[in-house]
Design an enzyme around this catalytic site. Sequence first.
Site, PDB file in Angstrom:
ATOM      1  N   LYS A 116     -53.966  80.278 -47.143  1.00  0.00           N
ATOM      2  CA  LYS A 116     -54.445  81.355 -46.979  1.00  0.00           C
ATOM      3  C   LYS A 116     -54.943  81.488 -44.981  1.00  0.00           C
ATOM      4  O   LYS A 116     -55.742  80.941 -45.252  1.00  0.00           O
ATOM      5  CB  LYS A 116     -55.442  82.024 -47.213  1.00  0.00           C
ATOM      6  CG  LYS A 116     -55.312  83.363 -47.895  1.00  0.00           C
ATOM      7  CD  LYS A 116     -56.383  84.276 -46.354  1.00  0.00           C
ATOM      8  CE  LYS A 116     -57.484  84.432 -46.303  1.00  0.00           C
ATOM      9  NZ  LYS A 116     -58.277  84.810 -45.153  1.00  0.00           N
TER      10      LYS A 116
ATOM     11  N   CYS B 214     -66.731  72.895 -34.392  1.00  0.00           N
ATOM     12  CA  CYS B 214     -67.364  73.199 -36.491  1.00  0.00           C
ATOM     13  C   CYS B 214     -68.066  71.790 -35.572  1.00  0.00           C
ATOM     14  O   CYS B 214     -68.795  71.744 -35.318  1.00  0.00           O
ATOM     15  CB  CYS B 214     -66.931  72.809 -36.940  1.00  0.00           C
ATOM     16  SG  CYS B 214     -65.159  72.185 -36.672  1.00  0.00           S
TER      17      CYS B 214
ATOM     18  N   GLU C 279     -76.061  77.722 -36.495  1.00  0.00           N
ATOM     19  CA  GLU C 279     -74.007  76.920 -35.398  1.00  0.00           C
ATOM     20  C   GLU C 279     -74.414  78.745 -35.469  1.00  0.00           C
ATOM     21  O   GLU C 279     -74.077  79.357 -36.005  1.00  0.00           O
ATOM     22  CB  GLU C 279     -73.177  77.337 -36.894  1.00  0.00           C
ATOM     23  CG  GLU C 279     -72.158  76.785 -36.325  1.00  0.00           C
ATOM     24  CD  GLU C 279     -70.799  76.127 -36.984  1.00  0.00           C
ATOM     25  OE1 GLU C 279     -70.895  76.923 -38.361  1.00  0.00           O
ATOM     26  OE2 GLU C 279     -69.754  75.857 -37.045  1.00  0.00           O
TER      27      GLU C 279
HETATM   28  P1  NAD Z   1     -64.908  82.161 -43.045  1.00  0.00           P
HETATM   29  O1  NAD Z   1     -66.191  81.212 -43.829  1.00  0.00           O
HETATM   30  O2  NAD Z   1     -65.816  83.503 -42.624  1.00  0.00           O
HETATM   31  O3  NAD Z   1     -64.121  82.303 -42.922  1.00  0.00           O
HETATM   32  C1  NAD Z   1     -63.060  81.319 -43.134  1.00  0.00           C
HETATM   33  C2  NAD Z   1     -61.651  81.140 -44.157  1.00  0.00           C
HETATM   34  O4  NAD Z   1     -62.407  81.802 -45.427  1.00  0.00           O
HETATM   35  C3  NAD Z   1     -60.785  82.898 -43.583  1.00  0.00           C
HETATM   36  O5  NAD Z   1     -59.501  82.887 -43.771  1.00  0.00           O
HETATM   37  C4  NAD Z   1     -61.309  83.921 -44.312  1.00  0.00           C
HETATM   38  O6  NAD Z   1     -60.910  84.897 -44.970  1.00  0.00           O
HETATM   39  C5  NAD Z   1     -61.935  83.199 -45.618  1.00  0.00           C
HETATM   40  N1  NAD Z   1     -63.002  83.541 -46.440  1.00  0.00           N
HETATM   41  C6  NAD Z   1     -63.494  84.447 -46.309  1.00  0.00           C
HETATM   42  N2  NAD Z   1     -64.346  84.987 -47.553  1.00  0.00           N
HETATM   43  C7  NAD Z   1     -63.906  84.976 -48.732  1.00  0.00           C
HETATM   44  C8  NAD Z   1     -64.067  84.771 -49.965  1.00  0.00           C
HETATM   45  N3  NAD Z   1     -65.061  85.279 -50.423  1.00  0.00           N
HETATM   46  N4  NAD Z   1     -63.265  83.772 -50.572  1.00  0.00           N
HETATM   47  C9  NAD Z   1     -62.465  83.027 -49.692  1.00  0.00           C
HETATM   48  N5  NAD Z   1     -61.396  83.011 -49.063  1.00  0.00           N
HETATM   49  C10 NAD Z   1     -62.720  83.816 -47.818  1.00  0.00           C
HETATM   50  O7  NAD Z   1     -65.514  81.342 -41.746  1.00  0.00           O
HETATM   51  P2  NAD Z   1     -65.189  81.284 -39.723  1.00  0.00           P
HETATM   52  O8  NAD Z   1     -65.723  82.448 -39.313  1.00  0.00           O
HETATM   53  O9  NAD Z   1     -63.411  81.685 -40.429  1.00  0.00           O
HETATM   54  O10 NAD Z   1     -64.685  80.369 -38.913  1.00  0.00           O
HETATM   55  C11 NAD Z   1     -66.138  79.546 -38.170  1.00  0.00           C
HETATM   56  C12 NAD Z   1     -66.419  78.782 -39.310  1.00  0.00           C
HETATM   57  O11 NAD Z   1     -65.284  77.004 -39.740  1.00  0.00           O
HETATM   58  C13 NAD Z   1     -67.034  77.603 -39.120  1.00  0.00           C
HETATM   59  O12 NAD Z   1     -68.523  77.156 -39.721  1.00  0.00           O
HETATM   60  C14 NAD Z   1     -67.114  76.284 -38.535  1.00  0.00           C
HETATM   61  O13 NAD Z   1     -68.447  75.341 -38.054  1.00  0.00           O
HETATM   62  C15 NAD Z   1     -66.608  76.327 -39.690  1.00  0.00           C
HETATM   63  N6  NAD Z   1     -64.804  75.194 -39.346  1.00  0.00           N
HETATM   64  C16 NAD Z   1     -65.043  73.872 -39.658  1.00  0.00           C
HETATM   65  C17 NAD Z   1     -64.035  72.659 -39.797  1.00  0.00           C
HETATM   66  C18 NAD Z   1     -64.751  71.083 -40.121  1.00  0.00           C
HETATM   67  O14 NAD Z   1     -63.506  70.156 -40.098  1.00  0.00           O
HETATM   68  N7  NAD Z   1     -65.723  71.142 -40.466  1.00  0.00           N
HETATM   69  C19 NAD Z   1     -63.308  73.193 -38.852  1.00  0.00           C
HETATM   70  C20 NAD Z   1     -63.110  74.092 -38.027  1.00  0.00           C
HETATM   71  C21 NAD Z   1     -63.761  75.310 -38.223  1.00  0.00           C
END
Ligand code: NAD
Length: 498
Positions: A191, A300, A400
């Site tokens: 997804k 991140c 963050e």
């Molecule tokens: P997010 O948590 O809002 O969304 C991530 C994914 O989760 C998206 O595909 C979103 O559609 C999905 N999602 C949202 N609500 C959901 C639910 N209730 N159930 C299941 N899936 C759901 O994060 P974002 O804003 O897209 O990304 C930024 C975050 O990702 C930051 O905190 C960043 O640090 C982190 N990140 C971490 C890494 C790592 O390797 N540790 C890498 C990239 C980004």
Amino acid sequence: MTATAQENAIAVADAFLAQSEIPLYINGAWKPARDGKTFEVRRPSTGERLATISSAGAADVDEAVQAARSAFPAWSDLDTRDRAVLLHRLADAMERDQDVLASLESRNIGKSLPEALDFDILFAAQGYRYFADLATHTTLSRPLPLANMEASQVHRPRGVCGFVIPWNAPSILTVWGIAPALAAGNTVVLKPAELAPLSVIYLARLAEEVGFPSGVINVVTGLGSEAGDALANHPGLNYISFTGSPQTGKLVAEAAARNLVPSKMELGGKGAAVIFPDIDVKDTAEKLGMAIVRNAGQTCCTATRWFIHDDVYDDLVSASVDFLERIRLGPDTDHATQLGAVISEGQRSRIQSYLDQGLEQGATPLLEGGATQLPGLENGYYVSPVLMTGRPDNVCAREEIFGPVAYVMPFSDEADVIEQVNSSHYGLANSVWSEDLNRAYRVAERMVSGNSWINAHNVFAYGLPYGGVNLSGWGGGVNSQQTYLDYLRPMSVVRPLT
Ligand code: NAD
């Protein structure tokens, strides 16, 4: 690359985007969502609509999981080398279509084409090759030396693995997730993020073209609260890997726990850089400046808290301001863009709201930036770089922000600065900067996180484990031999000899 080849690649990307609706990929077939829902993807550089995408609901996700279940026996029974061949062919196809993929990634994320090509697409292609080769060279069966028994430990693929990824690096986060899972013999349901699904859908096209069997890779584009939630809660999964914010990670981990599905969490960060006086000031300023500029600071693990030793504080701040003032902020179409737009208007408002709160709490700007407009691109989501300083309990020092922002703090004592670094709830990645390697290694090992870098920040390589602790995640991380093993279940096989 010739101008004609580039024009051809852009034309292929244009044709891909021009479909009236870009469908889901389930069981080897391209289909709209069952309830006909769609969502729109926008281009950060201009704010214009890029594409209309099918929006999967629970029924579509269920169909994808069932397809992956049906495909699992044959895929897991294939010789590891045959799966590896397909992963290499996928990497070949990515390299052949690198300019199409880079065009989609740069338009969707807002970064320049050269940055998307080098950092995202070509690095992602390497990841399929790494796990293909790792799988073929890893011996998984080992005899257990037990009296009166012929015993061994073997490893079998887990089954259906679900992947939910964010928008900040779709090609990279896809390969970091699905490559080890596929190499190990699992089938996958992916997804992508609703803000940036384009390169992932195109990748599914390439997977189909190179011959991945139907149902082995399924892509269910959709909203987090619908498709993401349905996938996280699906009892038919055998494993789920989530990359995103800690807030959503908790929801996904809870859902997985209710179904007793093992999970891997790759979450947010608040990376620190600890800078001692024995550094090359200009070089360090440029490297740390680029850390908050590349990917518009939406990385991140990047360096968002800079702890600078008193003896070099003024010089480094001044060199950093000088470097960041000269950064080229621009659209994805400009190959010289160093800092592109952030992903969405929502993300830009979120960044600006953090900056406003930080100033209200007494922070001092060292370089005033923030939400801005570029002439002729008034609807793009631009943020110019920001450096600020103040108390360590300021919201901008703790949370963050995910934008081109660094919070700068002076220090004088090594033990004290380590304590300050470790006061964060996050634990993804930090760096230490010093010519004194004894000191650098000492500090690197005492900072609590999954990754410590020396005289560099944001270092990634296949074979170099990458992951977080505390609010930054759990589950073994990505990119290493351990990651490959995470997608296998160990079991013992024994025959008593009496
Ligand atoms: P997010 O948590 O809002 O969304 C991530 C994914 O989760 C998206 O595909 C979103 O559609 C999905 N999602 C949202 N609500 C959901 C639910 N209730 N159930 C299941 N899936 C759901 O994060 P974002 O804003 O897209 O990304 C930024 C975050 O990702 C930051 O905190 C960043 O640090 C982190 N990140 C971490 C890494 C790592 O390797 N540790 C890498 C990239 C980004």
